[in-house]
Design an enzyme around this catalytic site. Structure first.
Site, PDB file in Angstrom:
ATOM      1  N   ASP A  97       0.490  -2.264   1.847  1.00  0.00           N
ATOM      2  CA  ASP A  97       0.312  -2.252   0.394  1.00  0.00           C
ATOM      3  C   ASP A  97      -1.151  -2.095   0.009  1.00  0.00           C
ATOM      4  OD1 ASP A  97       2.817  -2.329  -0.930  1.00  0.00           O
ATOM      5  OD2 ASP A  97       3.149  -4.308  -0.063  1.00  0.00           O
TER       6      ASP A  97
ATOM      7  N   HIS B 125      21.483  11.607  11.533  1.00  0.00           N
ATOM      8  CA  HIS B 125      21.698  10.161  11.550  1.00  0.00           C
ATOM      9  C   HIS B 125      21.945   9.664  12.958  1.00  0.00           C
ATOM     10  CE1 HIS B 125      22.690  10.311   7.016  1.00  0.00           C
ATOM     11  NE2 HIS B 125      21.417  10.094   7.250  1.00  0.00           N
TER      12      HIS B 125
ATOM     13  N   GLU C 278      -3.029  -8.004  -0.461  1.00  0.00           N
ATOM     14  CA  GLU C 278      -2.444  -6.659  -0.544  1.00  0.00           C
ATOM     15  C   GLU C 278      -2.949  -5.901  -1.761  1.00  0.00           C
ATOM     16  OE1 GLU C 278       1.926  -6.888   0.965  1.00  0.00           O
ATOM     17  OE2 GLU C 278       1.615  -8.620  -0.323  1.00  0.00           O
TER      18      GLU C 278
ATOM     19  N   CYS D 290      -1.103  -7.928   9.044  1.00  0.00           N
ATOM     20  CA  CYS D 290       0.321  -7.813   9.392  1.00  0.00           C
ATOM     21  C   CYS D 290       0.930  -6.501   8.931  1.00  0.00           C
ATOM     22  CB  CYS D 290       1.120  -8.998   8.858  1.00  0.00           C
ATOM     23  SG  CYS D 290       1.070  -9.131   7.068  1.00  0.00           S
TER      24      CYS D 290
HETATM   25  C1  PEP Z   1       2.105  -4.932   3.967  1.00  0.00           C
HETATM   26  O1  PEP Z   1       2.141  -4.605   2.768  1.00  0.00           O
HETATM   27  O2  PEP Z   1       1.251  -4.502   4.775  1.00  0.00           O
HETATM   28  C2  PEP Z   1       3.119  -5.854   4.505  1.00  0.00           C
HETATM   29  C3  PEP Z   1       3.060  -6.284   5.748  1.00  0.00           C
HETATM   30  O3  PEP Z   1       4.149  -6.187   3.674  1.00  0.00           O
HETATM   31  P1  PEP Z   1       5.443  -5.252   3.469  1.00  0.00           P
HETATM   32  O4  PEP Z   1       5.318  -4.084   4.406  1.00  0.00           O
HETATM   33  O5  PEP Z   1       6.614  -6.107   3.754  1.00  0.00           O
HETATM   34  O6  PEP Z   1       5.293  -4.869   2.030  1.00  0.00           O
HETATM   35 MG    MG Z   2       3.439  -5.696   1.391  1.00  0.00          MG
END
Ligand code: PEP
Ligand code: MG
Length: 827
Positions: free
Chosen positions: A709, A448, A685, A755
């Site tokens: 996702d 940790h 996603e 993202c």
């Molecule tokens: C993703 O799924 O790529 C995303 C940016 O959302 P999260 O990681 O918050 O699920």
């Molecule tokens: Mg996501």
């Protein structure tokens, strides 16, 4: 005491994790008193906003409420009970404990009836009895009509079995989660490792649960008795399918390079970066008389010292937890949950108490018991679980500090810190103005302390061996936290070499940072937006400094987790506005709440789901709880009148969901309509949504592909599951084809952003650019590097390589293709 208050009147104490909850319950109870007066004391929360209970403040509250009539104490859940029991040992007047009743009543109903009874002059036994039966009225009101079939009585004992799915087994953090859930239930729960035969052990004791040595794949039997036996078993089985809510960040493997893996013994890399400087040791000054070697007092007095020291260590750890959440994030801060859980381990504390005698005082009893627990953990067969013995050592040491009156160990001058090991609290508290690097004689890259050091950008090497502790203060050392190199008294040439490397790395970083405030355009003149993903206001400030062109994703979950009720519209608007302000007027994309079966909220009833990632997540849950969604969108609209804001919905599968979500947005915006400039977008996603992107386009101003996702769903490989980590690669042509489809259909109509983590993967950036992605949203720290990578791109060439990538078989082939095509240009 007022005239209306009788001398024999019973006093009440409300013990709760939440100060707000306790105060609200008192207001409700006082409503029923119609002006009659009563002593009601509150011992709740560690401060105004930090959840927790503390034996010392409960004992003070009992003393304030105490009188000849005695005191009835009402508690909420989990460790509140243990803290209240410990508080009885701290009462200054030992006879006072005979005047105190700890009530098993529900806190709100119990307090209301207890207050009425006490104000009416009832005795302590009568008040306690009233409180105990507080739910009878409600139960009678809601009871089924007598003609209905009487339900089968619940079995007294419930049994179930779960399989451990956490990559590192039931180690400290998932075990702490299991323990804290068990402690909230009215059931006696025992666990047994069916695979190894270890146990049974009480599930409410972290020190015992760890000894099950349950690693991934082991089967664990849950056996519960008591009123909530069945709930306990069902709940633990569900939690196990959710891997006890261990997140991807928590299990991110530390990958030593092949060279490191070959190296036997010697220092190991734990946190990247080069540090050169004088050795510094931690020092701790004793304060006051020698507490360690003094003869023991009466066992009761020594026990009191222990309870006070434990309470003081709890407060310190809570403070470190809050500071870590603020500085580096909630995931890293959860490290401290295991420490807090150990400090409220009733089994362990009872063992400490048993050891007190005429010869053995607080220090001896505490040290001996904790050493035994540590030895037991250190003897576990699984290396990852074994390393968690360091957590026991850390907690033991922290309580010893409080017991002996020694001050915490500190570093007093700048340089490279050399220590045997560091506790997580010490690592979280290191002064970044003094420490340039850390060498640990013990420790591991998965400790940790190492996780926190990485999050704080402190170079660290671990497992350097005991000899480093003999180094003289001021000796020059050089460390490289990426390779594990440690050089003592290095030659001038070697120092010069490392200085050169450090300069080059610093120069590259500084160069990238200096250019980061400029827009990023490719060699052939295509402008890209490089935005940041944020999870706090502090992230917003870091993103602005790092040159982010905006916030491409604000994960608003941070505002909703770890609390007992949902944030109000005003609270949310204040935080969104702080983020927008921190981003200095750049566009901010606020994503609506993305929680669900995998990340439950205590105040949202959620169904038990066997496959939470395929269940009520994101927009699906928000549409089930429209008030919550409406409030969040109202807060976003409020801020959008003052700042450039995008609203983005997560986890959409059908355009119908988007149309509904937009309706809620219109309602939330009120009669004035949507604020000018507010843009609406959706995350992509779900593979089905990617393939029918055209159906979404009429309703959005932009889309942002969540590759984390999208990859897990397209590859059928759960994110964070180490066993399928190799499959879960967004560069698989199957995933790239989905992205390609979205980009082609959106081309010329709306902008496409990415993202997910792929946006900062240096081999993925050229492919995404070649497919037609316009915006990359990455962690704040990665912004300068990604902008530098964009400036090396030739988009026309990227498009040709991306087209080839779509035809390949797997992610490895794509990675080879990109390396061959661009080589060093991608770095
Ligand atoms: C993703 O799924 O790529 C995303 C940016 O959302 P999260 O990681 O918050 O699920
Ligand atoms: Mg996501």
């Amino acid at each position: 005491m007022t005239a209306t208050e009788s001398a024999q009147q019973v006093g009440l104490v409300v013990v709760s994790h939440s100060r707000a909850l306790a105060r609200a319950a008192v207001v409700l109870a006082e409503e029923m008193l119609h002006g009659r007066s009563l002593r009601i004391e509150v011992a709740a929360g560690l401060d105004e906003t930090t959840l927790g209970t503390d034996a010392v403040s409960i004992s003070a509250a009992i003393e304030r409420a105490d009188g000849p009539g005695g005191v009835v104490v009402l508690m909420d859940l989990g460790s509140a009970l243990l803290s209240a029991e410990l508080a009885l040992d701290l009462l200054n007047d030992p006879t006072a404990r005979d005047r105190v009743t700890l009530s098993a009543a529900p806190i709100v109903e119990g307090l209301v009836v207890a207050a009425v009874a006490a104000a009416g002059g009832a005795s302590r036994a009568e008040v306690a009895a009233e409180a105990r039966d507080a739910l009878m009225g409600k139960a009678a009101h809601l009871a089924e009509p007598a003609t209905e079939v009487v339900p089968e009585p619940r079995p007294a004992e419930s049994i179930g079995v779960f399989t451990v799915e956490n990559p590192h087994g039931l180690h400290a953090r998932p075990a702490a989660r299991l323990v804290s859930e068990v402690r909230t239930l009215d059931a006696n729960v025992q666990l047994r490792n069916l695979t190894t035969g270890a146990g049974p052990v009480p599930a409410a004791s972290l020190s015992r649960v760890a000894t099950l040595a349950a690693v991934r794949g082991h089967q664990v039997e849950v056996r519960a008795s008591g009123p909530q036996a069945q709930e306990a078993v069902e709940h633990l089985l569900t939690l196990a399918t959710r891997r006890f809510d261990e997140t991807d960040d928590d299990v991110t493997p530390v990958r030593p390079s092949p060279i490191d893996r070959r190296r036997a013994g010697g220092p190991l890399p734990a946190s990247p970066g080069i540090a050169i400087g004088p050795v510094r040791m931690l020092t701790s000054a004793p304060s006051g008389p020698d507490q360690e070697n003094r003869p023991p007092a009466e066992p009761a007095a020594e026990w009191r010292r222990i309870v006070e020291a434990v309470a003081s260590a709890r407060r310190e750890i809570e403070r470190a937890r809050v500071a870590t959440t603020r500085e580096v994030g909630a995931s890293q801060a959860s490290i401290f949950d295991a420490h807090l859980s150990l400090l409220s381990d009733a089994e362990m504390l009872a063992d400490v108490k048993k050891r007190l005698s005429g010869d053995t005082g607080a220090v001896g009893a505490w040290t001996a018991c904790l050493a035994e627990v540590e030895a037991e953990w250190a003897g576990l067969p699984d290396p990852y679980l074994r390393e968690r013995a360091a957590d026991v050592r850390a907690v033991a040491e922290q309580v010893l500090l409080a017991l002996t009156g020694r001050t915490a160990r500190r570093m007093c001058a700048s340089g490279v810190l050399v220590a045997e090991d560091l506790t997580p609290a010490e690592t979280a508290g290191l002064d970044l103005d003094l420490v340039t690097g850390v060498v640990l004689a013990q420790g591991s890259a998965t400790s940790h302390a190492a996780i926190l050091a990485r999050a704080r950008d402190i170079p660290v090497v671990v497992s350097a061996g005991p000899d480093v502790l003999d180094l003289v203060e001021g000796t020059t050392v050089v460390i490289d936290g990426s390779t594990g190199a440690l050089h003592v008294d290095p030659s001038p040439d070697l120092v010069a070499d490392y200085q050169q490397r450090a300069r080059e790395a610093a120069y590259r970083d500084a160069e990238q940072l200096a250019l980061a405030q400029q827009p990023a355009a490719s060699r052939d003149g295509r402008e890209f937006t490089v935005a940041a993903n944020l999870g706090s206001v502090a992230d917003g400030r870091a993103a602005l400094l790092a040159g982010a062109d905006g916030a491409g994703l604000v994960r608003t979950e941070f505002l909703f987790l770890d609390r007992v009720d949902a944030p109000t519209v005003e609270e949310q608007a204040a935080v969104y506005s702080d983020i927008a302000e921190a981003m200095g007027g750049r566009r901010v994309t606020l994503r609506t709440l993305d929680v669900g079966g995998d990340k439950p909220l205590p105040y949202l009833p959620m169904p038990v789901e066997a496959n939470p990632f395929l269940g009520q997540r994101g927009i699906r849950l928000s549409l089930e709880h429209r008030d919550l969604l409406r409030d969040q969108l109202a807060a976003m609209c409020e801020v959008a009148h003052r700042f450039p804001i995008d609203v983005m919905f997560p986890m959409l599968t059908t355009p119908g969901e988007l149309i509904e979500a937009r309706q809620v947005l219109t309602e939330a915006a009120g009669p004035g309509g949507l604020p000018d400039g507010l843009r609406v977008g959706t995350m992509i996603e779900v593979p089905a949504a990617a393939l029918k992107i055209e159906a979404f386009l009429p309703y959005v101003d932009f889309v942002s592909i969540g590759t984390n996702d999208l990859t897990q769903y397209a590859m059928a490989a759960e994110r964070g599951n180490g066993a399928v980590a190799a499959l879960s690669d967004p560069l698989d042509p199957g995933v790239l084809r989905l992205i390609d489809h979205v980009c082609r259909r959106a081309d010329g109509r709306i902008d496409v952003a990415v993202c997910g983590e792929a946006a900062s993967d240096e081999l993925a950036v050229p492919v995404l650019a070649g497919l037609g992605v316009h915006e990359l949203s990455v962690s704040p720290a990665a912004v300068p590097r990604v902008k530098a990578a964009v400036r090396l791109l030739d988009v026309a060439r990227c498009a040709a390589v991306a087209a080839q990538a779509l035809e390949l078989a797997d992610a490895d082939d794509v990675r080879k293709l990109v390396l061959d095509a661009f080589g060093q240009d991608t770095r």
